[in-house]
Motif scaffolding. Structure first.
Motif, PDB file in Angstrom:
ATOM      1  N   ASP A 193       0.862  -1.175   0.000  1.00 55.88           N
ATOM      2  CA  ASP A 193       0.000   0.000   0.000  1.00 55.88           C
ATOM      3  C   ASP A 193       0.902   1.229   0.000  1.00 55.88           C
ATOM      4  OD1 ASP A 193      -2.229   1.730   0.339  1.00 55.88           O
ATOM      5  OD2 ASP A 193      -1.896   1.729   2.504  1.00 55.88           O
ATOM      6  N   ALA A 194       0.752   2.080  -1.015  1.00 50.96           N
ATOM      7  CA  ALA A 194       1.671   3.206  -1.205  1.00 50.96           C
ATOM      8  C   ALA A 194       1.779   4.078   0.041  1.00 50.96           C
ATOM      9  CB  ALA A 194       1.235   4.043  -2.407  1.00 50.96           C
ATOM     10  N   ARG A 195       0.672   4.342   0.703  1.00 45.08           N
ATOM     11  CA  ARG A 195       0.706   5.219   1.880  1.00 45.08           C
ATOM     12  C   ARG A 195       1.644   4.675   2.948  1.00 45.08           C
ATOM     13  NH1 ARG A 195      -5.406   5.119   3.333  1.00 45.08           N
ATOM     14  NH2 ARG A 195      -4.855   2.955   3.015  1.00 45.08           N
TER      15      ARG A 195
ATOM     16  N   LEU B  49     -11.607   9.267   4.103  1.00 41.53           N
ATOM     17  CA  LEU B  49     -10.252   8.819   3.840  1.00 41.53           C
ATOM     18  C   LEU B  49      -9.556   9.801   2.913  1.00 41.53           C
ATOM     19  CD1 LEU B  49     -10.758   5.006   3.262  1.00 41.53           C
ATOM     20  CD2 LEU B  49      -9.833   6.122   5.265  1.00 41.53           C
ATOM     21  N   GLY B  50      -8.296  10.096   3.200  1.00 35.66           N
ATOM     22  CA  GLY B  50      -7.543  11.040   2.384  1.00 35.66           C
ATOM     23  C   GLY B  50      -6.729  10.348   1.324  1.00 35.66           C
ATOM     24  N   SER B  51      -5.999  11.133   0.562  1.00 35.30           N
ATOM     25  CA  SER B  51      -5.146  10.597  -0.482  1.00 35.30           C
ATOM     26  C   SER B  51      -3.819  10.135   0.106  1.00 35.30           C
ATOM     27  CB  SER B  51      -4.903  11.679  -1.525  1.00 35.30           C
ATOM     28  OG  SER B  51      -4.104  12.699  -0.970  1.00 35.30           O
TER      29      SER B  51
ATOM     30  N   VAL C 129       1.638  13.269   4.798  1.00 30.01           N
ATOM     31  CA  VAL C 129       1.826  14.510   5.552  1.00 30.01           C
ATOM     32  C   VAL C 129       1.593  14.250   7.037  1.00 30.01           C
ATOM     33  CG1 VAL C 129       0.782  16.771   6.015  1.00 30.01           C
ATOM     34  CG2 VAL C 129       1.369  16.114   3.677  1.00 30.01           C
ATOM     35  N   ARG C 130       0.610  13.437   7.348  1.00 32.27           N
ATOM     36  CA  ARG C 130       0.269  13.169   8.749  1.00 32.27           C
ATOM     37  C   ARG C 130       1.183  12.131   9.401  1.00 32.27           C
ATOM     38  NH1 ARG C 130      -4.701  12.817   6.406  1.00 32.27           N
ATOM     39  NH2 ARG C 130      -4.830  10.598   6.835  1.00 32.27           N
ATOM     40  N   ASN C 131       1.757  11.225   8.610  1.00 28.90           N
ATOM     41  CA  ASN C 131       2.426  10.075   9.218  1.00 28.90           C
ATOM     42  C   ASN C 131       3.918   9.927   8.932  1.00 28.90           C
ATOM     43  OD1 ASN C 131       0.115   8.531  10.525  1.00 28.90           O
ATOM     44  ND2 ASN C 131      -0.676   8.955   8.480  1.00 28.90           N
ATOM     45  N   ALA C 132       4.456  10.607   7.948  1.00 25.99           N
ATOM     46  CA  ALA C 132       5.890  10.471   7.647  1.00 25.99           C
ATOM     47  C   ALA C 132       6.708  11.142   8.746  1.00 25.99           C
ATOM     48  CB  ALA C 132       6.209  11.089   6.295  1.00 25.99           C
ATOM     49  N   ASN C 133       7.838  10.539   9.073  1.00 30.58           N
ATOM     50  CA  ASN C 133       8.715  11.056  10.127  1.00 30.58           C
ATOM     51  C   ASN C 133       9.783  11.996   9.585  1.00 30.58           C
ATOM     52  OD1 ASN C 133       7.449   9.686  12.265  1.00 30.58           O
ATOM     53  ND2 ASN C 133       8.525   7.805  11.713  1.00 30.58           N
ATOM     54  N   CYS C 134       9.399  12.822   8.628  1.00 34.24           N
ATOM     55  CA  CYS C 134      10.276  13.857   8.096  1.00 34.24           C
ATOM     56  C   CYS C 134       9.388  14.925   7.470  1.00 34.24           C
ATOM     57  CB  CYS C 134      11.249  13.280   7.048  1.00 34.24           C
ATOM     58  SG  CYS C 134      10.480  12.824   5.490  1.00 34.24           S
ATOM     59  N   PRO C 135       9.954  16.079   7.137  1.00 29.38           N
ATOM     60  CA  PRO C 135       9.143  17.082   6.451  1.00 29.38           C
ATOM     61  C   PRO C 135       8.664  16.535   5.099  1.00 29.38           C
ATOM     62  CG  PRO C 135      11.176  18.054   7.264  1.00 29.38           C
ATOM     63  CD  PRO C 135      11.305  16.575   7.441  1.00 29.38           C
ATOM     64  N   VAL C 136       7.436  16.896   4.731  1.00 28.72           N
ATOM     65  CA  VAL C 136       6.844  16.453   3.465  1.00 28.72           C
ATOM     66  C   VAL C 136       6.573  17.682   2.617  1.00 28.72           C
ATOM     67  CG1 VAL C 136       4.943  15.210   2.369  1.00 28.72           C
ATOM     68  CG2 VAL C 136       5.803  14.458   4.605  1.00 28.72           C
ATOM     69  N   LEU C 137       7.085  17.679   1.399  1.00 27.38           N
ATOM     70  CA  LEU C 137       6.898  18.786   0.489  1.00 27.38           C
ATOM     71  C   LEU C 137       5.945  18.305  -0.622  1.00 27.38           C
ATOM     72  CD1 LEU C 137       9.747  21.072  -0.604  1.00 27.38           C
ATOM     73  CD2 LEU C 137       7.906  20.526  -2.162  1.00 27.38           C
ATOM     74  N   ILE C 138       4.760  18.893  -0.689  1.00 27.52           N
ATOM     75  CA  ILE C 138       3.771  18.528  -1.708  1.00 27.52           C
ATOM     76  C   ILE C 138       3.859  19.555  -2.834  1.00 27.52           C
ATOM     77  CG2 ILE C 138       1.327  18.141  -2.202  1.00 27.52           C
ATOM     78  CD1 ILE C 138       2.486  16.158  -0.177  1.00 27.52           C
TER      79      ILE C 138
ATOM     80  N   GLY D 188       3.986  14.564  -5.537  1.00 25.84           N
ATOM     81  CA  GLY D 188       3.047  15.329  -6.349  1.00 25.84           C
ATOM     82  C   GLY D 188       1.668  15.227  -5.735  1.00 25.84           C
ATOM     83  N   SER D 189       0.787  16.091  -6.210  1.00 22.75           N
ATOM     84  CA  SER D 189      -0.585  16.079  -5.725  1.00 22.75           C
ATOM     85  C   SER D 189      -1.524  16.313  -6.896  1.00 22.75           C
ATOM     86  CB  SER D 189      -0.791  17.177  -4.676  1.00 22.75           C
ATOM     87  OG  SER D 189      -2.152  17.264  -4.327  1.00 22.75           O
ATOM     88  N   HIS D 190      -2.649  15.618  -6.859  1.00 25.28           N
ATOM     89  CA  HIS D 190      -3.658  15.813  -7.891  1.00 25.28           C
ATOM     90  C   HIS D 190      -4.392  17.129  -7.689  1.00 25.28           C
ATOM     91  CE1 HIS D 190      -3.320  11.799  -9.606  1.00 25.28           C
ATOM     92  NE2 HIS D 190      -3.103  11.391  -8.370  1.00 25.28           N
ATOM     93  N   GLY D 191      -4.226  17.742  -6.542  1.00 30.20           N
ATOM     94  CA  GLY D 191      -4.855  19.022  -6.277  1.00 30.20           C
ATOM     95  C   GLY D 191      -6.250  18.920  -5.687  1.00 30.20           C
ATOM     96  N   TYR D 192      -6.656  17.699  -5.354  1.00 39.12           N
ATOM     97  CA  TYR D 192      -7.961  17.542  -4.722  1.00 39.12           C
ATOM     98  C   TYR D 192      -7.809  17.784  -3.231  1.00 39.12           C
ATOM     99  CZ  TYR D 192      -9.192  14.947  -8.955  1.00 39.12           C
ATOM    100  OH  TYR D 192      -9.415  14.570 -10.237  1.00 39.12           O
TER     101      TYR D 192
END
Length: 192
Positions: free
Chosen positions: A128-130, A172-174, A180-189, A148-152
């Motif tokens: 599962d990608a997430r 449920l989110g993308s 963004v909520r679960n990675a243990n580092c900064p996330v740049l979208i 990347g983000s689909h922008g939704y």
């Protein structure tokens, strides 16, 4: 895995994990990362070290079927192998395209000089990608995750889903929201 301290990062460069997939959004995010965010190694003494770009593609897990699936069709081992083979081909194509972008960018910016090259690593995982992306952030010691983000937004996704799915599923989110909520580092979208 512990993430690098500021001193270690200054000496070795950042480890930037870029999640890639088949979509144009991930290509846009990779291009933006290469042109605006990642540092290439300088040629002289005392120059900043190159960042390491880690290209991560997450293949979906192979389908698991009982002798009869819900629709009543029988899936043989050959069909399952063909599905897995196709998944591998897609992964290879996506990773190859991303690697070519990295190579092309380094040549354009650095005029082909080896001193301007950027380190590039490739990882392909299954699941599962997430979850896999967040796990790989830790396993690979990424300093930042670029996606990347689909922008939704959540509201738009909820409206689109609520018509056909239960309200519980509509919340449920993308993949990017999850990371963004679960990675243990900064996330740049990077929005398209």
């Amino acid at each position: 895995m512990d993430h690098a301290t500021e001193e270690e990062t200054a000496a070795t460069g950042r480890r930037i994990l870029v999640a890639v997939d088949e979509g144009d959004e991930s290509v846009h995010a990779l291009k933006w990362c290469l042109s605006s965010f990642a540092k290439r190694g300088g040629g002289g003494d005392g120059a900043a070290p190159a960042d390491t770009i880690i290209l991560l593609y997450v293949r979906p897990p192979p389908p698991t079927y009982s002798v009869l699936d819900a629709s009543g069709y029988v899936f043989s081992d050959e069909v399952a192998a063909a599905i897995d083979g196709y998944s591998r081909e897609v992964a290879e194509a996506v990773v190859e395209k991303a690697q070519k972008l990295c190579t092309l960018y380094c040549k354009e910016v650095g005029d082909g000089e080896a001193s301007h090259e950027m380190k590039v690593e490739v990882k392909v995982a299954v699941g599962d990608a997430r979850n896999v992306i967040c796990q790989m952030v830790d396993k690979l010691g990424a300093d930042v995750l670029v996606m990347g983000s689909h922008g939704y937004g959540l509201f738009k996704r909820s409206l689109e889903r609520s018509r056909f799915q239960s309200k519980k599923l509509a919340l449920l989110g993308s993949v990017s929201d999850y990371c963004v909520r679960n990675a243990n580092c900064p996330v740049l979208i990077v929005k398209s």
